[in-house]
Design a protein around this motif. Sequence first.
Motif, PDB file in Angstrom:
ATOM      1  N   GLY A 170      64.974  76.081  31.698  1.00 31.25           N
ATOM      2  CA  GLY A 170      65.132  76.491  30.690  1.00 31.25           C
ATOM      3  C   GLY A 170      66.711  76.731  30.961  1.00 31.25           C
ATOM      4  O   GLY A 170      66.817  78.705  31.830  1.00 31.25           O
ATOM      5  N   ALA A 171      67.309  76.063  31.280  1.00 29.66           N
ATOM      6  CA  ALA A 171      69.197  76.485  31.071  1.00 29.66           C
ATOM      7  C   ALA A 171      70.257  76.473  29.787  1.00 29.66           C
ATOM      8  O   ALA A 171      71.173  76.097  29.638  1.00 29.66           O
ATOM      9  CB  ALA A 171      69.789  75.258  32.248  1.00 29.66           C
ATOM     10  N   GLY A 172      69.256  76.960  28.940  1.00 26.02           N
ATOM     11  CA  GLY A 172      69.926  77.742  27.911  1.00 26.02           C
ATOM     12  C   GLY A 172      70.361  79.046  28.061  1.00 26.02           C
ATOM     13  O   GLY A 172      70.403  79.684  29.098  1.00 26.02           O
ATOM     14  N   PRO A 173      71.234  79.896  27.795  1.00 22.37           N
ATOM     15  CA  PRO A 173      72.081  80.527  27.653  1.00 22.37           C
ATOM     16  C   PRO A 173      71.361  82.129  28.773  1.00 22.37           C
ATOM     17  O   PRO A 173      71.919  82.204  29.557  1.00 22.37           O
ATOM     18  CB  PRO A 173      72.657  81.488  26.200  1.00 22.37           C
ATOM     19  CG  PRO A 173      72.984  80.152  25.719  1.00 22.37           C
ATOM     20  CD  PRO A 173      71.415  79.258  25.802  1.00 22.37           C
ATOM     21  N   THR A 174      70.510  82.048  27.904  1.00 20.10           N
ATOM     22  CA  THR A 174      69.502  83.084  28.595  1.00 20.10           C
ATOM     23  C   THR A 174      68.760  82.485  29.862  1.00 20.10           C
ATOM     24  O   THR A 174      69.336  83.725  31.010  1.00 20.10           O
ATOM     25  CB  THR A 174      67.907  83.459  28.040  1.00 20.10           C
ATOM     26  OG1 THR A 174      68.499  83.623  27.085  1.00 20.10           O
ATOM     27  CG2 THR A 174      67.514  84.461  28.359  1.00 20.10           C
ATOM     28  N   GLY A 175      68.370  81.572  30.053  1.00 19.00           N
ATOM     29  CA  GLY A 175      67.957  81.087  31.380  1.00 19.00           C
ATOM     30  C   GLY A 175      69.717  80.778  32.343  1.00 19.00           C
ATOM     31  O   GLY A 175      69.084  81.406  33.517  1.00 19.00           O
ATOM     32  N   VAL A 176      70.731  80.390  31.807  1.00 19.49           N
ATOM     33  CA  VAL A 176      71.472  80.725  32.702  1.00 19.49           C
ATOM     34  C   VAL A 176      72.232  82.038  33.288  1.00 19.49           C
ATOM     35  O   VAL A 176      72.338  81.987  34.116  1.00 19.49           O
ATOM     36  CB  VAL A 176      72.473  80.133  32.188  1.00 19.49           C
ATOM     37  CG1 VAL A 176      74.313  80.331  32.585  1.00 19.49           C
ATOM     38  CG2 VAL A 176      73.147  78.366  32.076  1.00 19.49           C
ATOM     39  N   GLU A 177      72.284  83.079  31.897  1.00 26.42           N
ATOM     40  CA  GLU A 177      72.389  84.846  32.563  1.00 26.42           C
ATOM     41  C   GLU A 177      71.586  84.790  33.579  1.00 26.42           C
ATOM     42  O   GLU A 177      72.137  85.721  34.274  1.00 26.42           O
ATOM     43  CB  GLU A 177      72.351  84.927  31.165  1.00 26.42           C
ATOM     44  CG  GLU A 177      73.754  85.189  30.025  1.00 26.42           C
ATOM     45  CD  GLU A 177      73.467  85.302  29.163  1.00 26.42           C
ATOM     46  OE1 GLU A 177      74.991  85.115  28.276  1.00 26.42           O
ATOM     47  OE2 GLU A 177      72.745  86.334  28.523  1.00 26.42           O
ATOM     48  N   LEU A 178      70.117  84.493  33.390  1.00 23.76           N
ATOM     49  CA  LEU A 178      68.944  85.544  34.687  1.00 23.76           C
ATOM     50  C   LEU A 178      69.518  84.970  35.542  1.00 23.76           C
ATOM     51  O   LEU A 178      69.268  85.568  36.749  1.00 23.76           O
ATOM     52  CB  LEU A 178      67.634  84.847  33.703  1.00 23.76           C
ATOM     53  CG  LEU A 178      66.673  85.335  33.081  1.00 23.76           C
ATOM     54  CD1 LEU A 178      65.385  85.113  32.414  1.00 23.76           C
ATOM     55  CD2 LEU A 178      66.858  86.834  33.663  1.00 23.76           C
ATOM     56  N   LEU A 214      73.722  74.794  29.109  1.00 29.04           N
ATOM     57  CA  LEU A 214      73.514  74.909  28.102  1.00 29.04           C
ATOM     58  C   LEU A 214      73.942  73.581  27.005  1.00 29.04           C
ATOM     59  O   LEU A 214      75.394  73.637  27.027  1.00 29.04           O
ATOM     60  CB  LEU A 214      74.914  75.910  28.863  1.00 29.04           C
ATOM     61  CG  LEU A 214      75.258  76.978  28.884  1.00 29.04           C
ATOM     62  CD1 LEU A 214      76.869  76.918  29.140  1.00 29.04           C
ATOM     63  CD2 LEU A 214      74.549  78.296  28.057  1.00 29.04           C
ATOM     64  N   SER A 215      72.952  73.189  26.980  1.00 31.53           N
ATOM     65  CA  SER A 215      73.022  71.725  26.334  1.00 31.53           C
ATOM     66  C   SER A 215      73.969  72.633  24.676  1.00 31.53           C
ATOM     67  O   SER A 215      74.360  71.066  24.270  1.00 31.53           O
ATOM     68  CB  SER A 215      72.039  71.313  25.604  1.00 31.53           C
ATOM     69  OG  SER A 215      71.187  71.673  24.888  1.00 31.53           O
ATOM     70  N   ALA A 216      74.066  73.346  24.158  1.00 30.31           N
ATOM     71  CA  ALA A 216      75.230  72.804  23.014  1.00 30.31           C
ATOM     72  C   ALA A 216      75.725  73.791  23.150  1.00 30.31           C
ATOM     73  O   ALA A 216      77.130  73.641  21.873  1.00 30.31           O
ATOM     74  CB  ALA A 216      74.102  74.430  22.161  1.00 30.31           C
ATOM     75  N   TYR A 217      76.863  73.188  24.513  1.00 32.50           N
ATOM     76  CA  TYR A 217      78.217  73.145  24.480  1.00 32.50           C
ATOM     77  C   TYR A 217      79.193  72.308  25.005  1.00 32.50           C
ATOM     78  O   TYR A 217      78.772  71.664  25.554  1.00 32.50           O
ATOM     79  CB  TYR A 217      78.600  74.671  25.753  1.00 32.50           C
ATOM     80  CG  TYR A 217      78.278  76.207  25.388  1.00 32.50           C
ATOM     81  CD1 TYR A 217      76.838  76.527  25.300  1.00 32.50           C
ATOM     82  CD2 TYR A 217      78.512  77.046  25.710  1.00 32.50           C
ATOM     83  CE1 TYR A 217      76.188  78.068  25.398  1.00 32.50           C
ATOM     84  CE2 TYR A 217      78.828  78.107  25.937  1.00 32.50           C
ATOM     85  CZ  TYR A 217      77.551  78.547  24.695  1.00 32.50           C
ATOM     86  OH  TYR A 217      77.213  80.356  24.488  1.00 32.50           O
TER      87      TYR A 217
END
Length: 426
Positions: A170-178, A214-217
């Motif tokens: 999952g590459a939303g914000p949490t996945g990217v940050e982790l 980050l698909s929402a960006y």
Amino acid sequence: MKDAVRLPHVVIIGGGFGGLQAAKALAHAPVQVTLLDRRNHHVFTPLLYQVATAGLSPGDIASPIRWILRKQANVAVQLAEVQGIDAGRRVVRLTSGPGDAEVPYDHLIVATGATHAYFGHDEWEHVAPGLKTLEDALRIRRRVLLAFERAERETDPAAQRRLLTFVVVGAGPTGVELAGALAEISRHALQSDFRAIAPETARIILIEAGSSVLSAYPDDLRAFARRALEQLGVSVWTGSPVTSIGPGRLQVGAETIDAGTILWAAGIAASPLGASLGAPIDRAGRVIVNPDLSVPGAPNVYVVGDLATVTGPNGRPLPGVIQVALQQAECAAKNILHVLKNETTATFVYDDLGNMATIGRNSAVCDLGRIRLKGFVAWLAWVFLHVYKLIGFRNRLSVMTQWAFSYVSYQRSVRLITNDSAIDSE
Ligand SMILES: Cc1cc2nc3c(=O)[nH]c(=O)nc-3n(C[C@H](O)[C@H](O)[C@H](O)COP(=O)(O)OP(=O)(O)OC[C@H]3O[C@@H](n4cnc5c(N)ncnc54)[C@H](O)[C@@H]3O)c2cc1C
């Protein structure tokens, strides 16, 4: 003697962002508020990944709900798990425990949030934990640190390679940050601490079913985030739906990845309390609320935050973010006061203040509408906003001190493996 006037009783379920804000918004209103939460603390979720990756301690990002609301005389806080809502009888049912098993209300705000969804594969959760609570963060921290310890003892190169492979789904914000933080730990914080392994050779793989991170960006920020992750040493796999997960391995189409640590940062599953209202819900279990956030068919009940779904101006549901929860909580609280005054309730209108996500130790992306920031400037904005938003002076001071220390030393101060049974059980 004159009878004391009975004030309308507003019950709020959930002491997260929505519930807490609703309670604060009712501070000077002629109502008695009871806030129920199954945990005694409020967590600042944007920094959970820092606890999970040994950058901060749990106490730095959480505060007791009772303490946060201590100065608000019209609020009583109860530590209680809510099991269901009987909107017909206007009562909230608690799971067994001390105190009344039912709490009656005149007005109810439900703000019990959401968690990760495993797309019908709940059995994956044990192998690939998600990050929602402090307990999750500590569990992840233990697994990550244990993986390096086990790799150090391991003599079989293939097993060692597996232990030093970390996958984030999952590459939303949490996945990217982790993923960014894992890369930073392995490349910097742990680099000189081991003898048999080279922690900087650890593989960090970020897997996303959709076409980008980050698909929402906006496009340029997505592309920047991907490049920044790759520069940190993260392999980014987009368009790669995970098809199966088992202990120590994960399947992505025809490809099998042997990975000692798999973390889950995908999907949304709303709190089951939404369904107990008997109102329409979407596929994720979120309550499809009326424009004023009230619940169809459940008088005097409002749902806010991640548990509610409201269509935004672009025709898509508003995202599950803090700003939405805070603004909805304000709106629901005001609407309760409108009802008490026999006034028309107001429609919820979202004022999008933007989004930000951090990538590793000194890069971030900020989408503030017309202003877009990336790189170090965005990271500075991220740091200041997050310190500012933390509840409590002690937490702010502690986080600032630890970040300053980490920044100059490249170290992570909370590299502790806790829990007696951890070495054998995880
Ligand atoms: C790891 C992570 C990072 C995030 N980062 C960001 C970010 O950077 N920016 C951003 O805008 N958003 C971020 N979010 C999303 C943000 O946290 C949510 O949108 C926000 O918390 C929603 O608020 P809420 O009040 O609806 O729910 P929550 O804040 O989740 O609060 C729900 C509360 O309800 C309680 N509860 C649940 N069920 C029950 C029950 N049955 N009985 C009693 N109490 C119950 C819970 O204990 C909890 O306190 C992040 C989320 C996570 C998990």
